[in-house]
Design an enzyme around this catalytic site. Structure first.
Site, PDB file in Angstrom:
ATOM      1  N   ASP A  74      12.461  39.227 -29.725  1.00  0.00           N
ATOM      2  CA  ASP A  74      13.594  39.928 -29.087  1.00  0.00           C
ATOM      3  C   ASP A  74      12.773  40.942 -27.892  1.00  0.00           C
ATOM      4  O   ASP A  74      13.680  41.260 -26.821  1.00  0.00           O
ATOM      5  CB  ASP A  74      14.316  40.893 -30.187  1.00  0.00           C
ATOM      6  CG  ASP A  74      15.548  39.820 -30.574  1.00  0.00           C
ATOM      7  OD1 ASP A  74      15.994  39.001 -29.960  1.00  0.00           O
ATOM      8  OD2 ASP A  74      15.962  40.476 -31.757  1.00  0.00           O
ATOM      9  N   THR A 191      39.652  38.292 -40.040  1.00  0.00           N
ATOM     10  CA  THR A 191      38.733  39.580 -39.997  1.00  0.00           C
ATOM     11  C   THR A 191      38.280  40.065 -41.174  1.00  0.00           C
ATOM     12  O   THR A 191      37.602  41.019 -41.114  1.00  0.00           O
ATOM     13  CB  THR A 191      39.676  40.482 -39.266  1.00  0.00           C
ATOM     14  OG1 THR A 191      40.697  40.909 -40.365  1.00  0.00           O
ATOM     15  CG2 THR A 191      40.577  40.083 -38.145  1.00  0.00           C
ATOM     16  N   CYS A 384      -3.073  28.613 -22.502  1.00  0.00           N
ATOM     17  CA  CYS A 384      -4.100  29.023 -23.585  1.00  0.00           C
ATOM     18  C   CYS A 384      -4.421  27.733 -24.322  1.00  0.00           C
ATOM     19  O   CYS A 384      -5.185  27.412 -23.768  1.00  0.00           O
ATOM     20  CB  CYS A 384      -2.996  29.884 -24.463  1.00  0.00           C
ATOM     21  SG  CYS A 384      -4.417  31.380 -25.449  1.00  0.00           S
ATOM     22  N   GLU A 408     -13.091  26.039 -32.524  1.00  0.00           N
ATOM     23  CA  GLU A 408     -12.037  26.314 -33.539  1.00  0.00           C
ATOM     24  C   GLU A 408     -11.436  25.078 -34.319  1.00  0.00           C
ATOM     25  O   GLU A 408     -11.173  25.371 -35.367  1.00  0.00           O
ATOM     26  CB  GLU A 408     -10.446  26.688 -32.653  1.00  0.00           C
ATOM     27  CG  GLU A 408      -9.533  26.972 -33.451  1.00  0.00           C
ATOM     28  CD  GLU A 408      -8.308  27.517 -32.764  1.00  0.00           C
ATOM     29  OE1 GLU A 408      -8.164  27.292 -31.488  1.00  0.00           O
ATOM     30  OE2 GLU A 408      -7.266  27.876 -33.424  1.00  0.00           O
ATOM     31  N   HIS A 510      -1.024  34.281 -21.002  1.00  0.00           N
ATOM     32  CA  HIS A 510       0.198  33.727 -21.023  1.00  0.00           C
ATOM     33  C   HIS A 510       1.302  34.142 -19.993  1.00  0.00           C
ATOM     34  O   HIS A 510       1.806  35.093 -20.283  1.00  0.00           O
ATOM     35  CB  HIS A 510       0.987  34.251 -22.691  1.00  0.00           C
ATOM     36  CG  HIS A 510       0.137  33.625 -23.597  1.00  0.00           C
ATOM     37  ND1 HIS A 510       0.428  32.550 -24.260  1.00  0.00           N
ATOM     38  CD2 HIS A 510      -0.895  33.860 -24.126  1.00  0.00           C
ATOM     39  CE1 HIS A 510      -0.134  32.154 -25.278  1.00  0.00           C
ATOM     40  NE2 HIS A 510      -1.220  33.058 -25.172  1.00  0.00           N
ATOM     41  N   GLU A 512       4.184  33.196 -19.156  1.00  0.00           N
ATOM     42  CA  GLU A 512       5.517  33.144 -19.626  1.00  0.00           C
ATOM     43  C   GLU A 512       6.070  34.782 -20.242  1.00  0.00           C
ATOM     44  O   GLU A 512       7.260  34.771 -20.048  1.00  0.00           O
ATOM     45  CB  GLU A 512       5.715  32.366 -20.904  1.00  0.00           C
ATOM     46  CG  GLU A 512       5.113  32.436 -22.283  1.00  0.00           C
ATOM     47  CD  GLU A 512       3.815  31.993 -22.657  1.00  0.00           C
ATOM     48  OE1 GLU A 512       3.163  31.649 -21.361  1.00  0.00           O
ATOM     49  OE2 GLU A 512       3.396  32.047 -23.388  1.00  0.00           O
TER      50      GLU A 512
HETATM   51  N1  GLN Z   1      -6.235  29.127 -30.582  1.00  0.00           N
HETATM   52  C1  GLN Z   1      -6.698  29.106 -29.439  1.00  0.00           C
HETATM   53  C2  GLN Z   1      -7.439  30.516 -29.316  1.00  0.00           C
HETATM   54  O1  GLN Z   1      -7.504  31.530 -30.415  1.00  0.00           O
HETATM   55  C3  GLN Z   1      -5.352  29.310 -28.421  1.00  0.00           C
HETATM   56  C4  GLN Z   1      -4.594  30.361 -28.720  1.00  0.00           C
HETATM   57  C5  GLN Z   1      -3.343  30.514 -27.941  1.00  0.00           C
HETATM   58  O2  GLN Z   1      -2.805  29.229 -27.335  1.00  0.00           O
HETATM   59  N2  GLN Z   1      -2.545  31.457 -27.928  1.00  0.00           N
HETATM   60  O3  GLN Z   1      -8.251  30.743 -28.412  1.00  0.00           O
END
Ligand code: GLN
Length: 536
Positions: A74, A191, A384, A408, A510, A512
């Protein structure tokens, strides 16, 4: 007690998912457009310290602020509507409240007293509500109480609201959002659930001042009068909240219902001039009358729950408006993509976005999607993990490092082109420990990124543990993938591009999170433009 800041509490009744966040954001927009500095805060009744440790399937996207708070989605709506950054203070959970009270208890701050829900937890809640006001010197703080009235979990919050209504009686009001269901068999709006939900609030000592009634049909005067009579509110404080075709319609719908007037009257604030909503209206005008359309494939592993990518889909709406273009999103499950079906699954797309994410599930599908975009000259944006997939794909298929991977997913890869950041290696706790929040990035002149931003230095928000492994940078640059954005202090690669491709951009941050109605994000605007050009 007098207090210069005014507080509006937004509670929800009858059912969850009524859209309290959008109503709160819309009211804030109207008050802001009348010249009041307004902020919104969300109180979440769960015990997690923040949603950073929650799987997106649980709670949708985790939204990140400039100051690195991992917050409820939100807050994204609040920023998109108000175009003002939020911070850690704008999202508080029960876990954080208890953590803070328990830390105080251990320090001995309570001087031997028995620590209890009332007054200690409720005092902590009240303090956090007032803190956000002090933080930004706001005229009005809108506090959204998560959950539904009657939930055990939200009781301390409603109690804190009751106390504040008592302590600051001229400075606080309660807006209660409820549902007026339509029974098709009876052909009627009902209501009763609203009456019950208001009764429930009254049992907790809270009389709502305004009722926002979610409804699929018009709320006629007779019904408004009935609700007003049963719920002790004035008829003009029964606000119809009709289903809208776009969340961005809601501020105007609320203005037509005079929600802002009623709120200002009840808070004893001057109505000043009419709200200036010219820019908002012109955004809606362009949103509803696009001249072009494009289809963009969003490749992710949480696509069954679209809230997992809320900020991305909203950023496409903003960027679409900038380009007078309707952006259709095709949601593509990365787990289902294979080399055999990729051409069919990604056919007829004008652009491809590979989404952020964590862990191995669906990773090979994402890498295949990058390959398809790269080889077929389809505009590509990787965010990312999506950027990291672009780096892995390039290593495997261009640099011929067959088992290249991120550590990872594969600790033993012989080509760790994405590896854990040095400062992350000593961290064992999962919550709140990633590289989070705003960092600077320097752009390479004439790159797609610098053309999009029209700047050479930017700041963007991050949420990751792994990074581009700079040991491989010269190999990449020699083969045609360039680092066009770098952190000036650490040298971390923040953006990669393929200059020979029509538009291929991977960003470690990011974008966005920073796209708003007033300021569509330059990277999304440029990506949609590239998709349009590709279509032509
Ligand atoms: N898993 C990846 C990292 O930790 C990308 C993280 C993500 O996409 N927010 O670097």
């Amino acid at each position: 007690m007098s207090n210069s800041t005014k507080y509006v509490f937004v509670t929800g009744g009858v059912t969850s998912s009524l859209g309290k966040g959008i109503i709160a954001a819309s009211l804030a927009k109207l008050l802001q457009a009348r010249g009041y500095s307004t902020t919104i805060q969300k109180l979440d009744p769960y015990i997690n310290i923040d949603p950073g440790t929650l799987n997106p399937y649980e709670h949708g996207e985790c939204y990140v602020t400039d100051d690195g708070a991992e917050t409820d989605l939100d807050l994204g709506h609040y920023e998109r509507f108000l175009n003002v950054p939020t911070s850690q203070a704008n999202n508080i959970t029960t876990g954080r409240i208890y953590q803070s009270v328990i830390e105080k208890e251990r320090r001995g701050d309570y001087l031997g007293k028995t620590v209890q829900v009332i007054p200690h937890i409720t005092d902590e809640i009240k303090e956090r509500i007032q803190l956000v006001a002090k933080h930004g010197k706001y005229d009005i703080v809108i506090t959204e109480i998560g959950g539904t009235v009657g939930d055990i979990e939200s009781l301390p919050y409603v109690e804190a609201v009751r106390q504040m209504l008592w302590e600051f009686e001229n400075d606080c009001i309660v807006v209660h959002l409820t549902l007026i269901p339509y029974l098709s068999a009876a052909g009627e709006l009902k209501t009763k659930p609203t009456q019950h939900s208001v009764k429930q609030l009254l049992e907790l000592g809270v009389q709502p001042d305004i009722l926002c009634c979610r409804t699929e049909h018009e709320l006629e005067l007779g019904l408004r009068q009935k609700i007003a009579k049963f719920c002790n509110v004035s008829v003009n404080a029964v606000i119809e909240a009709r289903d809208a075709s776009s969340i961005y319609d809601v501020p105007l719908l609320m203005h037509n219902e005079e929600l802002d007037n009623v709120v200002l009257d009840k808070l004893g604030l001057s109505k000043k001039s009419k709200p200036n909503l010219d820019n908002w209206k012109s955004f809606l005008e362009r949103l509803k009358n696009p001249k072009h359309e494009v289809t963009i494939g969003l490749v992710g592993k949480y696509v069954e729950l679209k809230d997992s990518y809320k900020s991305i889909s909203e950023a496409f709406i903003h960027a679409g408006v900038s380009n007078e273009t309707k952006v259709h999103l095709k949601w593509i499950h990365s787990e289902e993509l294979t080399p055999a079906n990729i051409a069919e699954e990604l056919a007829n797309l004008d652009g491809i976005l590979v989404a952020p994410g964590f862990g191995s599930r669906g990773i090979e599908g994402k890498i295949e999607a990058v390959r398809h975009a790269r080889e077929n000259n389809i505009p590509f944006l990787g965010i990312c993990l999506g950027m990291q997939c672009a780096v892995i794909e390039f290593a495997r298929n261009v640099l011929n490092l067959g088992d290249a991977h991120s550590t990872e997913m594969s600790e033993k890869t012989s080509a760790p082109v994405i590896s854990m950041m040095e400062e992350q290696k000593k961290i064992s706790n999962m919550g709140g420990t990633m590289r989070l929040g705003a960092y600077q990035c320097e752009l390479k002149p004439k790159s797609n990124a610098s053309l999009a931003y029209n700047a050479n230095k930017i700041s963007e928000r991050h949420r990751h543990r792994y990074e581009f492994n700079n040991d491989y940078l010269s190999a990449y640059e020699g083969a045609g993938m360039t680092a066009t954005g770098k952190n000036p202090d650490s040298g971390l690669v923040e953006i990669v591009e393929i200059p020979t491709h029509p538009w291929f951009v991977g960003v470690q941050f990011h974008p966005e999170y920073k796209s708003t109605v007033a300021q569509p994000h330059p990277i999304f605007v440029a990506f949609v433009k590239a998709a349009l050009n590709n279509k032509k």
